[in-house]
Write a protein that holds these residues in place. Structure first.
Motif, PDB file in Angstrom:
ATOM      1  N   VAL A 223      63.963  35.447  44.908  1.00 20.20           N
ATOM      2  CA  VAL A 223      64.594  36.215  45.769  1.00 20.20           C
ATOM      3  C   VAL A 223      64.167  35.755  47.392  1.00 20.20           C
ATOM      4  N   TRP A 224      65.214  35.758  47.839  1.00 22.24           N
ATOM      5  CA  TRP A 224      64.791  35.593  49.658  1.00 22.24           C
ATOM      6  C   TRP A 224      65.802  36.691  50.340  1.00 22.24           C
ATOM      7  N   THR A 225      65.370  36.681  51.765  1.00 19.71           N
ATOM      8  CA  THR A 225      64.100  36.590  52.297  1.00 19.71           C
ATOM      9  C   THR A 225      63.366  37.809  52.329  1.00 19.71           C
ATOM     10  N   VAL A 226      62.197  38.121  51.584  1.00 17.86           N
ATOM     11  CA  VAL A 226      61.627  39.156  51.145  1.00 17.86           C
ATOM     12  C   VAL A 226      60.440  39.577  52.183  1.00 17.86           C
ATOM     13  N   ASN A 227      60.353  40.223  53.358  1.00 21.21           N
ATOM     14  CA  ASN A 227      59.165  40.359  54.163  1.00 21.21           C
ATOM     15  C   ASN A 227      58.674  42.087  54.203  1.00 21.21           C
ATOM     16  N   ASP A 228      59.198  42.920  53.514  1.00 18.48           N
ATOM     17  CA  ASP A 228      58.798  44.274  53.595  1.00 18.48           C
ATOM     18  C   ASP A 228      57.823  44.289  52.381  1.00 18.48           C
TER      19      ASP A 228
END
Length: 260
Positions: A223-228
Motif C-alpha cells: 500500500v502506498w504512500t503510508v506515512n502516519d
C-alpha cells in the motif's frame, strides 16, 4: 514459485518511497530520488527502495519521479530535453543525480522497485535491470510500459518481478467484486504484487476481500504512500504485506516491534 525479490526478506516489507529524506537531510537540500536519498534509506536498514525511471535527452535512464524538473530544481524543462551531464549539475547540491545503472551497481544488497514513468525509458530500463533481475521489481501505472520493460528484460536474459498496472488492477477489482475466481486466476497470472493506494476517492481498494483474493494466488499487496504510524499499524493489522512510505525509518521501527 516465489520470485527472488521476495525471498530471504521477512514481511512486512518496507519500501522506501523515492529513498529516504529525513528532516535533517531536507534541511541540507537533499531531494527525493537522489543518490543521497537512496543511501539514507540503505543506512536506515531498508531492504527495498521504490523509485521512478525517466530517460534523458542523451538516452540515460535516471531515477526521477516527475516528467519535468520544476518541482525538484525549479527548472521547468522536461527531463527528456535535458542531457544527463546537465542534470548532474542541477542535482549536485540536491543529493546528487543517480542513474538506474548507478543505483544497481552502487547498492548491490538493495532490492529495487522501479516504476517506469515514460515510454521511451521502458526498453532501456528493462535491459539495464536484466542482469540484476533477482532483486528488481518492474512496474508502471501503464501496463503497456510495464510489459515493454519486462519484454526488454526477458530479451536480455532477466526475469524481474512485477506488479499490476492500472488496467490490470481494474480487472482485479472487478473480479474480486464479482467473486470470480476464474477472472482473478487469469488476470493475476504473471503478477507478483498489487501496489495500490488504500482508497481512490470514494472507492476503498484495500479490503479483506482483496487481500484474501490476492493471497490465495500468492500475490502480495503493498500500500502506498503510508506515512502516519497509526495508519501503518492499522494496515499491517489488516494483513497487507508491505508499506510504501516516505518514512521508512518509522516503518522499520514499527515492523521490528511486530517481530518482538
Amino acid at each position: 514459485m516465489t520470485h527472488p525479490w521476495f525471498a530471504g526478506s521477512t514481511r512486512p516489507r518496507v519500501l522506501a518511497h523515492r529513498g529516504l529524506v529525513t528532516a535533517a537531510a531536507a534541511a541540507h537540500g537533499v531531494a527525493e530520488n537522489s543518490f543521497a536519498a537512496v543511501a539514507e534509506a540503505h543506512a536506515a536498514g531498508a531492504a527495498y527502495v521504490e523509485s521512478d525511471c525517466h530517460l534523458t535527452a542523451d538516452g540515460v535512464v535516471v531515477l526521477f519521479h516527475d516528467a519535468d524538473l520544476g518541482r525538484v530544481t525549479g527548472d521547468p524543462r522536461p527531463i527528456a530535453d535535458v542531457a544527463s551531464a546537465e542534470l548532474e549539475d542541477l542535482m549536485a547540491d540536491r543529493g546528487g543525480l543517480i542513474t538506474l545503472a548507478q543505483a544497481l551497481d552502487a547498492f548491490p544488497t538493495l532490492r529495487f522497485n522501479f516504476d517506469v514513468k515514460a515510454a521511451p525509458a521502458a526498453a532501456p530500463a528493462g535491459r539495464i535491470v536484466a542482469p540484476h533481475a533477482d532483486r528488481v521489481l518492474l512496474t508502471s501505472f501503464s501496463d503497456s510500459r510495464r510489459r515493454a520493460a519486462l519484454a526488454a528484460a526477458h530479451a536480455a536474459g532477466g526475469s524481474p518481478a512485477t506488479s499490476a498496472g492500472s488496467s490490470t488492477l481494474a480487472r482485479v477489482l472487478a473480479g474480486a467484486a464479482a467473486h470470480s475466481g476464474r477472472v482473478l486466476d487469469r488476470v493475476l497470472r504473471g503478477i507478483d504484487a498489487l501496489q495500490v493506494p488504500e482508497r481512490r476517492g470514494a472507492l476503498k481498494i484495500v479490503t479483506r476481500g482483496l487481500l484474501e483474493a490476492a493471497h490465495r494466488r500468492d500475490v502480495e499487496v503493498h500500500v502506498w504512500t503510508v506515512n502516519d504510524p497509526a495508519d501503518m499499524r492499522r494496515l499491517l493489522d489488516l494483513g497487507v504485506d508491505g508499506l510504501v512510505t516516505d518514512r521508512a525509518d518509522l516503518a522499520l521501527e514499527i515492523a521490528a516491534d511486530r517481530d518482538r
